[in-house]
Design an enzyme around this catalytic site. Sequence first.
Site, PDB file in Angstrom:
ATOM      1  N   ASP A 140      40.529  42.311  35.023  1.00  0.00           N
ATOM      2  CA  ASP A 140      40.142  43.126  33.914  1.00  0.00           C
ATOM      3  C   ASP A 140      41.637  43.320  33.175  1.00  0.00           C
ATOM      4  O   ASP A 140      42.469  43.544  33.715  1.00  0.00           O
ATOM      5  CB  ASP A 140      39.722  44.526  34.724  1.00  0.00           C
ATOM      6  CG  ASP A 140      39.146  45.697  33.697  1.00  0.00           C
ATOM      7  OD1 ASP A 140      39.654  45.647  32.459  1.00  0.00           O
ATOM      8  OD2 ASP A 140      38.199  46.475  34.037  1.00  0.00           O
TER       9      ASP A 140
ATOM     10  N   HIS B 174      36.516  43.459  32.669  1.00  0.00           N
ATOM     11  CA  HIS B 174      36.187  44.698  32.247  1.00  0.00           C
ATOM     12  C   HIS B 174      34.751  44.854  32.121  1.00  0.00           C
ATOM     13  O   HIS B 174      34.241  45.895  32.437  1.00  0.00           O
ATOM     14  CB  HIS B 174      36.884  45.034  31.064  1.00  0.00           C
ATOM     15  CG  HIS B 174      36.935  46.554  30.908  1.00  0.00           C
ATOM     16  ND1 HIS B 174      37.705  47.344  31.537  1.00  0.00           N
ATOM     17  CD2 HIS B 174      36.599  47.306  29.872  1.00  0.00           C
ATOM     18  CE1 HIS B 174      37.519  48.737  31.054  1.00  0.00           C
ATOM     19  NE2 HIS B 174      36.691  48.520  29.799  1.00  0.00           N
TER      20      HIS B 174
ATOM     21  N   SER C 281      35.252  52.933  32.370  1.00  0.00           N
ATOM     22  CA  SER C 281      36.616  52.637  31.477  1.00  0.00           C
ATOM     23  C   SER C 281      37.058  54.112  31.336  1.00  0.00           C
ATOM     24  O   SER C 281      37.547  54.996  32.075  1.00  0.00           O
ATOM     25  CB  SER C 281      36.092  51.987  30.297  1.00  0.00           C
ATOM     26  OG  SER C 281      37.503  51.568  29.802  1.00  0.00           O
TER      27      SER C 281
END
Length: 686
Positions: A623, A658, A538
């Site tokens: 995501d 995610h 991330s």
Amino acid sequence: MEIEVQSPRVDKKPKYLKKHGDIRIDDYFWLNDIDNPEVIDYLERENEYNDRMTSHTKDFQKKLFEEMKSRIKEDDASVPYKLNGYWYITRYETGKDYPIYSRKKENLDAPEEILFDCNIEAEGHPYFRMVGLNVSPDNTLIAFGIDTVSRRKYTIRIKNLITGEIYPETIETTTGGSTWAADSKTLFYTKKDNETLRSYKILRHTLGTDSNDDIEVYHEKDDTFNTFVYKTKSKEYIVIGSSSTLTSEYHILKADCPTENFAVFQPRIRGLEYGIAHYEDNFYVLTNADEAKNFKLMKVSQENTLKENWIDLIPHRKDVLLEDVDIFKEYLVISERSNGLNRINIKKWDGTKEYYLPFDNETYTAYVSTNVDFDTKILRYAYNSLITPNSVIDFNMETREKVVMKEQEVLGGGFNKDNYISERVWATAFDGTKVPISLVYKNTVKKDGANPLLQYAYGSYGSTIDPYFSTVRLSLLDRGFVYAIAHVRGGEYLGRSWYEDGKLFKKKNTFSDFIDCSKFLIEEGYTSSEHLYAMGGSAGGLLMGAVINMASQLYNGIVAAVPFVDVVTTMLDDTIPLTTGEYDEWGNPNDKEYYEYMKSYSPYDNVVSQEYPNILVTTGLHDSQVQYWEPAKWVAKLRELKTDTNKLLLHTNMDAGHGGASGRFEALKEVAEEYAFLLDLEGIKN
């Protein structure tokens, strides 16, 4: 023997992006159209290429998966906690991926009452996640949130715990969490914007009514803020919170008056952060007011909560970060951080006692755990380190006796903490700043530069990566890897200033800190460039993209998970989830200065014709936080410009978002894939 396989190519369709008189040409902008069959075709071709390029490691991946799984106790259960007359337990059964939530009335010998068996609930769904389990004050109802897409848009349902019936009412597009009023009929919840996924409204639902008739009680109109709702531990107040990166605001309502209007606690002032807890006739305010950068604790009467009435209780300290407080009937428990290490301070309200829990390791993690009971002398906390499995401990704050309620089992035999070494070392950054690194490795490792080393960091949002124990990590350590957590600026490991020195116009400190940590580890003989690997996800994936643009020669391999790499384009698009709320973290590129600074480090914008290390990139098609097209575009541009023959692999999970796969063990397959990639580069085959 590896097969020579042609890497995927994708069409360049130039798009001219103009801002502040500057023109960027984005050849792969078109990959953001998820409904375009060419986009899906490209992602699938990348997946096929990844499969073929790693076909020789598939058996090894399976072995790693089984090895990691074998260390985990499958028929495991959480330490029960008591709430409102019931003991609540989360447990797992052998061979099953999802938790079973249950409770027992009054004592642990009572019959088990199954609330949910998520293995049954998950049937037929490639992704399944249940969150926000919330039992009504009268113990008869439970609200819960379900996501079967991995887009973090949860549907709230309500189950009758007496009859087992799940009521027909459904509440769509929420955070999944909810809060019951004292009447066990009124439910407050947070609504998400369908496009941006911003938590922007609080609604009130009455049991048995159509959710379309729910009453909006709060609307957060500032798109840089998110809103949420909860009940104080005292059970006396419903609280609506609203926060951005730098500013917070709360509204309060007596829990037994759910249809009345919320009152503002203290109106927002830009830069003023505060959080509130309730006890007797007062609120306790954790805040950075009056330039208390590392936060302090203040107190105010519940009758008049405005800031002008707040009084200091625990003053600001330059060298101690005040992270949280937990309030009990007789005790105040303070979680703080000094020189990077967690400390738990216990004070009796009557002033007769104050002391710290003793921790004596060089580098460890300790934190206050689940403490839902207000009237108790027992504090539950957890402790672990890089070489010490996690323990859940019940500590009697009166007698100072502690009982280890659960110690994490490492199955499979062979684990002995004495076979490993953990330490904390300090690298010197380019500007003279000392940057801490937590390390763990087997005691047979020699500092001769020949060891493979995996360096991990995150470095954003003030999020601290504490040195924690991992059974999964043993698969690397037992094969000779050194594991390093670089506590770079942008996290909050060394206090609030540490965070502020790694954001906005100081963001590049995060990247240079990581590189300087790498150089230090090489200089000290822990590893060498031929054996150094880096990993981040991330915002940590942004870190990976930046460091390989800046110092590609330092690393043999990189794993970038769901990486945030197209910073400028994403931050200019306020329709994308999270963007507007991130301006205080990265800056707003509609401002020319921020635009130019972001552009100078954005990984996608700074890919150049040079050699890059071996790279594995992972993403999820659904995501909601880092859209799949960021890593897809980045890989396409790297393929076009890189001058080496090193591996460049992109794996898109076509079912997940995610957080990756949802099953308890399915996620281990993703770790096994990452580890096999690294081990293969080291020539380690089993």
